[in-house]
Design a protein around this motif. Sequence first.
Motif, PDB file in Angstrom:
ATOM      1  N   ASP A 140       0.965  -1.208   0.002  1.00 41.10           N
ATOM      2  CA  ASP A 140      -0.148   0.092  -0.003  1.00 41.10           C
ATOM      3  C   ASP A 140       0.968   1.211  -0.045  1.00 41.10           C
ATOM      4  OD1 ASP A 140       0.088   1.413   2.451  1.00 41.10           O
ATOM      5  OD2 ASP A 140      -1.838   1.227   3.137  1.00 41.10           O
ATOM      6  N   ASP A 196     -13.220   5.363   4.552  1.00 45.14           N
ATOM      7  CA  ASP A 196     -13.785   3.925   4.589  1.00 45.14           C
ATOM      8  C   ASP A 196     -15.058   3.661   4.207  1.00 45.14           C
ATOM      9  OD1 ASP A 196     -11.087   3.536   5.225  1.00 45.14           O
ATOM     10  OD2 ASP A 196     -11.382   3.631   7.355  1.00 45.14           O
ATOM     11  N   TRP A 197     -15.825   4.735   5.032  1.00 47.38           N
ATOM     12  CA  TRP A 197     -17.205   4.512   4.683  1.00 47.38           C
ATOM     13  C   TRP A 197     -17.696   4.591   3.214  1.00 47.38           C
ATOM     14  CZ3 TRP A 197     -21.100   8.309   3.215  1.00 47.38           C
ATOM     15  CH2 TRP A 197     -22.674   7.839   3.183  1.00 47.38           C
ATOM     16  N   VAL A 243     -15.985   3.894   0.657  1.00 46.82           N
ATOM     17  CA  VAL A 243     -15.383   2.816   0.154  1.00 46.82           C
ATOM     18  C   VAL A 243     -16.215   1.731   0.143  1.00 46.82           C
ATOM     19  CG1 VAL A 243     -13.375   0.952   0.190  1.00 46.82           C
ATOM     20  CG2 VAL A 243     -12.773   3.380   0.207  1.00 46.82           C
ATOM     21  N   ARG A 244     -16.882   1.380   1.273  1.00 50.06           N
ATOM     22  CA  ARG A 244     -17.806   0.363   1.466  1.00 50.06           C
ATOM     23  C   ARG A 244     -19.085   0.787   0.795  1.00 50.06           C
ATOM     24  NH1 ARG A 244     -16.107   0.790   6.675  1.00 50.06           N
ATOM     25  NH2 ARG A 244     -17.950   2.023   7.415  1.00 50.06           N
ATOM     26  N   ASN A 255     -18.895   0.175  -2.917  1.00 43.84           N
ATOM     27  CA  ASN A 255     -18.141  -1.052  -3.154  1.00 43.84           C
ATOM     28  C   ASN A 255     -16.702  -1.120  -3.874  1.00 43.84           C
ATOM     29  OD1 ASN A 255     -18.616  -3.907  -2.700  1.00 43.84           O
ATOM     30  ND2 ASN A 255     -19.771  -4.391  -4.897  1.00 43.84           N
ATOM     31  N   LEU A 256     -15.908  -0.449  -3.199  1.00 49.69           N
ATOM     32  CA  LEU A 256     -14.736  -0.333  -3.805  1.00 49.69           C
ATOM     33  C   LEU A 256     -13.564  -1.073  -2.745  1.00 49.69           C
ATOM     34  CD1 LEU A 256     -14.475   3.389  -4.376  1.00 49.69           C
ATOM     35  CD2 LEU A 256     -14.793   1.787  -6.098  1.00 49.69           C
ATOM     36  N   GLY A 257     -13.958  -1.910  -2.027  1.00 46.59           N
ATOM     37  CA  GLY A 257     -13.049  -2.664  -1.391  1.00 46.59           C
ATOM     38  C   GLY A 257     -12.106  -3.635  -1.977  1.00 46.59           C
ATOM     39  N   LEU A 258     -12.537  -3.821  -2.982  1.00 48.99           N
ATOM     40  CA  LEU A 258     -11.344  -4.873  -3.852  1.00 48.99           C
ATOM     41  C   LEU A 258     -10.165  -3.909  -4.318  1.00 48.99           C
ATOM     42  CD1 LEU A 258     -11.483  -4.632  -7.253  1.00 48.99           C
ATOM     43  CD2 LEU A 258     -13.781  -4.188  -6.579  1.00 48.99           C
ATOM     44  N   LYS A 276      -8.938  -2.373  -1.604  1.00 54.50           N
ATOM     45  CA  LYS A 276      -7.981  -2.435  -0.395  1.00 54.50           C
ATOM     46  C   LYS A 276      -6.960  -3.410  -0.412  1.00 54.50           C
ATOM     47  CE  LYS A 276     -10.943  -0.161   3.136  1.00 54.50           C
ATOM     48  NZ  LYS A 276     -11.115  -0.274   4.436  1.00 54.50           N
TER      49      LYS A 276
END
Length: 173
Positions: free
Chosen positions: A69, A160-161, A163-164, A167-170, A172
Amino acid sequence: MALIFRISYASLLTILQYYLWSNDPFAKLLLNVGIDISLPLPLVKDLPWLFDNKLGYFIFYSWGRFWLDVVISLVVAYVFYFFLKILKRHQERFFEEGEVGLGLALSLIVGWPGFIIFVPLIFISVVIVSMARQILLGERYTTLGVPFIAAALLTLATGDWLVRVFNLGLFKI
């Protein structure tokens, strides 16, 4: 300063991970295991000398958990910086002195995947700040400094919220 912090933090986490594993009888085994270079892992095949040794698994683990990262954050921040420099050369009225550097610093601070949220928030902030300046001050143009700061603060507060939500968690790591 943000760059130094990111590298120092990743270094500290790597050192602490080594310390924790070295003091646990089971985890200590992981400090003495290399990674088989026949595994279909890109880095392992490209750098066998790094992973096919006593600390191979630890290096691979630390890279994926702490350093990847940092590297991605640095790459996107500097690509953004060079984009801003080109934009400044093309249209100087978008920038006041130091705002290109501010964009670099803030993109390093929000990091990855916060950068994915940061960039669209810059555009939204530019529109909001431009409308406010037009209505309240009668000024036609807006530089990017205030929108950079607003977007960074929003990213840090809600990144972070968001991103959830989107739906961008992929992205991370």
